[in-house]
Design an enzyme around this catalytic site. Structure first.
Site, PDB file in Angstrom:
ATOM      1  N   GLU A 106      26.551 -43.869  71.409  1.00 39.32           N
ATOM      2  CA  GLU A 106      25.894 -43.088  72.447  1.00 39.32           C
ATOM      3  C   GLU A 106      25.288 -41.803  71.877  1.00 39.32           C
ATOM      4  O   GLU A 106      24.251 -41.337  72.348  1.00 39.32           O
ATOM      5  CB  GLU A 106      26.889 -42.803  73.572  1.00 39.32           C
ATOM      6  CG  GLU A 106      27.201 -44.080  74.356  1.00 39.32           C
ATOM      7  CD  GLU A 106      28.339 -43.945  75.337  1.00 39.32           C
ATOM      8  OE1 GLU A 106      28.162 -44.337  76.508  1.00 39.32           O
ATOM      9  OE2 GLU A 106      29.422 -43.457  74.939  1.00 39.32           O
ATOM     10  N   GLU A 126      34.265 -50.301  74.296  1.00 35.65           N
ATOM     11  CA  GLU A 126      35.085 -49.759  75.385  1.00 35.65           C
ATOM     12  C   GLU A 126      35.806 -50.841  76.191  1.00 35.65           C
ATOM     13  O   GLU A 126      36.954 -50.629  76.612  1.00 35.65           O
ATOM     14  CB  GLU A 126      34.208 -48.916  76.314  1.00 35.65           C
ATOM     15  CG  GLU A 126      33.885 -47.529  75.786  1.00 35.65           C
ATOM     16  CD  GLU A 126      32.668 -47.478  74.887  1.00 35.65           C
ATOM     17  OE1 GLU A 126      32.207 -46.377  74.577  1.00 35.65           O
ATOM     18  OE2 GLU A 126      32.172 -48.567  74.493  1.00 35.65           O
TER      19      GLU A 126
END
Length: 252
Positions: A106, A126
């Site tokens: 990210e 995740e």
């Protein structure tokens, strides 16, 4: 004074920003976020700096969030990791060696250009921890990559290598191992050779066009994050990661 977790170096009109928490795979905690904030503020505020390079250390770009920080890595100007929600005028090039996983990817997606060595790995793991990418990966991923590849990263959780990232358009240039920083510096130097006002105006115009999509993306990310925060799976995933064991999912 605390430990120096970020090193900055000027190269002409380019600022190199290096994350130096290699013993934690450059995972971002409060201290690292605060020091990154100082560096990114310098890049934006110094009129003699026209472009930046963000890189890691110790063979890692970044593992993203330090889970022991419990989300305490948000800064006033930059949001998460001091960068994710920052409004910028100066181009930022990611120089990636080794893994850029979770929030590390990210961070890459928050940059404007990407130079990666053949050792680079990009992933959103995740879901393997009962979590969701909460720092814009759910919408910047599908914007930077073909939708099915973005879905693969978010739903399967396995990383892709630099070659696949280059073929998909995420990576601008692939270098030999150890040469990502030199490649990113060269690219930033080519940017800085152009008229800074024109470069900054171009970047701002493109970012303004993307901002409408970001607003929807943040709303939907908040919904997804609220869902997993209330789940047993999220608690189990984090516990299993910290205890270095396989998770036992309950499915609720």
């Amino acid at each position: 004074m605390g430990e120096q977790l970020v090193r900055t170096e000027r190269d002409g009109h380019v600022l190199v920003i290096q994350m130096c928490r290699a013993n934690k795979r450059n995972a971002v905690n409060r201290e690292l976020a605060d020091q990154l904030d100082v560096a990114f503020n310098l890049l934006e505020d110094d009129p003699e700096l026209w472009a930046g390079v963000l890189t890691g250390s110790g063979g890692f770009f970044s593992a993203g969030s330090d889970l022991t920080a419990n989300g305490d890595y948000v800064t006033e100007r930059g949001g998460e990791y001091a960068l994710i929600r920052r409004r910028r005028r100066k181009p930022l090039v990611a120089a990636v060696e080794g893994p850029a996983l979770g929030g590390g990817l990210e961070l890459v997606l928050a940059c404007d250009l990407v130079v990666a060595s053949s050792t680079a790995r990009f992933g959103l793991p995740e879901v393997k921890r009962g979590l969701v990418p909460a720092c814009a990966g759910l919408f910047r991923g599908p914007r930077a990559l073909p939708v099915n590849l973005a879905r693969e990263l978010a739903l399967v959780g396995d990383p892709i290598d630099a070659a696949r990232g280059y073929a998909a358009g995420l990576v601008n240039e692939v270098t030999e191992p150890g040469a990502a920083l030199a490649g990113a510096l060269a690219m930033a130097g080519r940017i800085a050779a152009n008229a800074p006002v024109a470069v900054q105006a171009s970047l701002v115009a493109m970012d303004h066009w993307l901002a409408a999509g970001d607003e929807l993306g943040w709303r939907e990310t908040d919904v997804a994050t609220a869902t997993i925060r209330a789940s047993d799976d999220a608690r189990e995933g984090i516990a299993a990661f910290l205890e270095k064991r396989e998770p036992k999912w309950a499915g609720h």
